[in-house]
Design an enzyme around this catalytic site. Structure first.
Site, short mmCIF file in Angstrom:
data_model
loop_
_atom_site.label_atom_id
_atom_site.label_comp_id
_atom_site.label_asym_id
_atom_site.label_seq_id
_atom_site.Cartn_x
_atom_site.Cartn_y
_atom_site.Cartn_z
N ARG A 138 0.87 -1.18 0.00
CA ARG A 138 0.00 0.00 0.00
C ARG A 138 0.90 1.22 0.00
O ARG A 138 1.79 1.33 0.85
CB ARG A 138 -0.90 0.00 1.23
N SER A 166 -8.38 0.57 -1.20
CA SER A 166 -9.53 0.65 -0.30
C SER A 166 -9.99 2.09 -0.14
O SER A 166 -10.38 2.73 -1.11
CB SER A 166 -9.17 0.00 1.05
N ASP A 174 -17.27 1.60 1.39
CA ASP A 174 -16.06 2.32 1.01
C ASP A 174 -15.75 1.98 -0.46
O ASP A 174 -16.45 1.18 -1.07
CB ASP A 174 -14.92 2.00 1.97
N ASP A 190 -13.83 0.11 -2.24
CA ASP A 190 -13.72 -1.27 -2.73
C ASP A 190 -14.78 -2.19 -2.13
O ASP A 190 -14.77 -3.40 -2.35
CB ASP A 190 -12.32 -1.83 -2.49
N ASP A 192 -15.57 -3.35 0.77
CA ASP A 192 -15.40 -4.36 1.81
C ASP A 192 -15.82 -3.84 3.18
O ASP A 192 -15.96 -4.62 4.12
CB ASP A 192 -13.97 -4.92 1.84
N GLU A 199 -14.70 -6.08 13.15
CA GLU A 199 -13.79 -5.18 13.84
C GLU A 199 -14.37 -3.78 13.80
O GLU A 199 -15.17 -3.44 12.92
CB GLU A 199 -12.39 -5.21 13.23
N LYS A 230 -13.71 -9.37 5.22
CA LYS A 230 -14.83 -8.45 5.45
C LYS A 230 -15.55 -8.21 4.12
O LYS A 230 -14.93 -8.14 3.06
CB LYS A 230 -14.35 -7.16 6.08
#
Length: 573
Positions: free
Chosen positions: A53, A149, A305, A307, A309, A399, A413
């Site tokens: 990332r 993301s 969000d 993407d 997930d 989470e 997720k």
């Protein structure tokens, strides 16, 4: 310019396949910007349990096509070495709507197929949960999704799933990183995609694959609540990401017809023009979807969000306004709802050490236990898979950072199935004459009003090492709360107030958890490299019969404010 740096730059120019980044690098050379060149070639973008990332740019410290090719060559070599029949089982690849994601995904496919590894590549953008689903569905050796993301527009990422369908965990991250370092010194194999197709190494995942995931959501036994949909209306935003088509489809399949998408944010756009930061948790990110909800007086304002997930929701209040639920509130609502419908052999739930303790109390209410892991879905899912048994099947994990997994369709997720589940939960409550707020209050009245907060504390440069200080000077009290036990995840020992010790079954991590009287808790994650710590706080206030939601919340907030101030004051300055 020193000889070593000059050699690195020349080697990069000779191998970089992208005219855009080659031109950017040449400009830095022509302007003799040695400081910038030194920074860009100072190391390599680290490959970890979340893959890669970073910002898109020039050189090995950034995300670019050459870094993607080298990373993929390293991953391919590791797969061939570690997994039986990896070449035949292959790799599933998908990508999001960021500007470079398609070319990064296609480069990854070209490298893997050149190495003899079969690739299934999505023919268009795909939500991250679809790639995780694809690994499991095809029994692939691994999966790659090119996504950053909810990071800002200048970022991109490269996320890897292992053969079990979950994100990689140690030792695979370091094993892959070692192979990447080796690949970076060698010629990278590369096969044109047309040639890969003719050699039967590449298959395009067409719409039938997307529909298979869609059908999986529809068939999921955890998502069968099929009444009361007419009582629920919702506004939805994909936040300039890739979730809209599938989100609208799975909601329609579940019988929700009053769905209003934010058209200005519906299509993928790597510039994210209407949000400062495309993360539903950030201030202002939900403004347009809440405005859309107000326009239709919708029950819910929902977001994925970019993407898809993660899932976020604001719920209409009695006065017609909308209030965001925290990730913990959504998590405990899901936990209670799913456990109330689950068969006795499917009650395995889990959350992370920094999420609310309330899920474990709800699990106990239903005669089961919830497991706890280190932060991150890589841990939640790998532990969930390991604990998944015929008589104790996986049901749910979450989470606090808006991540939820419902059932075993995806071992990561999934903001799309979470969207359906929350709409169904809301519909069930509505058919009983209740709201989300009513249900939360019932849970709080039974188990206590749980309030959670997170604070990053920047300390002075000359402040002593916080982790070492706290271990040498264990607190007996934090504020008004006596310490009941201390979990040191570095030594993996729990020390109770009476001095007794107990081992902890978690991977080692530099984390301290203080359980306090009255159910309060503070978790401290010291930084070993800078004077900074991240603290997670929880207070629990008993709700008296005379309490209203507002009065209990006010008391909890006052307790939290005092708690945080007392804790920070106790740290070395």
């Amino acid at each position: 310019m020193n000889t070593h740096l000059q050699h690195q730059i020349n080697q990069w120019l000779n191998n970089d396949p992208d005219p855009k980044t080659r031109s950017q690098l040449q400009t830095l050379i022509d302007t003799n910007n040695e400081a910038e060149l030194t920074t860009r070639f100072s190391g390599r973008l680290a490959f970890g349990t979340a893959g890669l990332r970073g910002e898109v740019g020039v050189g090995p410290m950034a995300m670019n096509r050459l870094v993607i090719r080298q990373t993929t060559a390293g991953l391919g070599a590791y797969l061939l070495d570690q997994i039986d029949n990896a070449a035949e089982r292959g790799v599933v690849i998908g990508y999001d709507g960021r500007h470079d994601s398609l070319s990064f995904a296609h480069d990854a496919a070209s490298v893997l197929t050149a190495m003899g590894i079969t690739v299934r590549l999505t023919h268009k953008v795909a939500a991250t949960p679809l790639v995780a689903f694809g690994v499991k569905h095809f029994k692939a050796a691994a999966g790659i999704v090119v996504t950053a993301s909810h990071n800002p527009p200048q970022y991109n990422g490269y996320k890897v799933y292992w053969e079990n369908g979950a994100q990689i965990i140690p030792p695979h991250d370091s094993g892959i990183a070692a192979q990447i370092a080796r690949a970076a010194t060698q010629a990278i194999p590369f096969l044109d995609l047309d040639d890969a197709i003719s050699q039967q190494k590449l298959t395009w995942l067409q719409d039938d694959f997307y529909q298979t995931y869609r059908q999986g959501v529809f068939d999921a036994k955890e998502l069968q609540q099929r009444s009361g949909q007419d009582n629920v209306s919702l506004a939805y935003t994909a936040m300039h990401g890739v979730g809209a088509d599938m989100a609208e489809a799975v909601l329609k399949d579940a019988g929700f017809t009053q769905v209003y998408s934010v058209m200005a944010q519906r299509e993928p756009d790597g510039d994210f023009p209407t949000v400062n930061f495309p993360n539903p948790e950030e201030k202002g990110a939900m403004d347009l979807v809440i405005a859309e909800a107000k326009k239709h007086n919708a029950t819910l304002a929902c977001a994925n969000d970019p993407d898809a997930d993660r899932f976020a929701v604001a719920v209409r209040t009695e006065d017609g306004q909308y209030k965001m639920l925290t990730g913990d509130q959504v998590g405990v609502l899901f936990g209670h709802y799913l456990l109330s419908h689950a068969p006795k052999n499917q009650r395995l739930t889990g959350t992370t050490i920094v999420s609310s303790s309330l899920l474990s109390k709800i699990a106990t209410e239903f005669g089961t236990q919830s497991y706890t892991t280190l932060t991150g879905f890589k841990w939640l899912m790998n532990v969930g898979i390991a604990k998944n048994q015929v008589d104790n099947q996986f049901l749910f994990a979450y989470e606090e950072a808006l991540g939820y997994t419902i059932g075993n369709l995806v071992w990561d997720k999934d903001g799309l199935s979470a969207l359906v589940a929350f709409a169904q939960l809301t519909a069930e409550l509505a058919s009983q004459g209740q709201t989300i707020w009513d249900k939360l209050e019932q849970i709080y009245r039974q188990h206590g009003f749980h309030l959670n907060a997170q604070v990053s504390i920047a300390l002075k440069a000359d402040t002593p090492n916080i982790g070492a200080y706290l271990r040498e000077n264990p607190p007996l009290k934090i504020g008004e709360y006596a310490v009941v036990s201390t979990d040191d995840l570095k030594s993996l020992q729990r020390t109770s107030a009476d001095g007794s010790k107990q081992s902890i079954d978690l991977p080692s991590s530099d984390v301290l958890i203080y359980a306090l009287e009255g159910g309060a808790r503070v978790i401290v994650r010291p930084s070993g490299t800078e004077p900074k710590i991240k603290c997670y706080y929880e207070v629990v206030e008993t709700m008296m019969p005379t309490d209203t939601w507002a009065s209990a919340q006010e008391r909890a907030q006052q307790a939290m404010t005092t708690f945080i101030e007392s804790h920070q004051a106790s740290l070395p300055s």
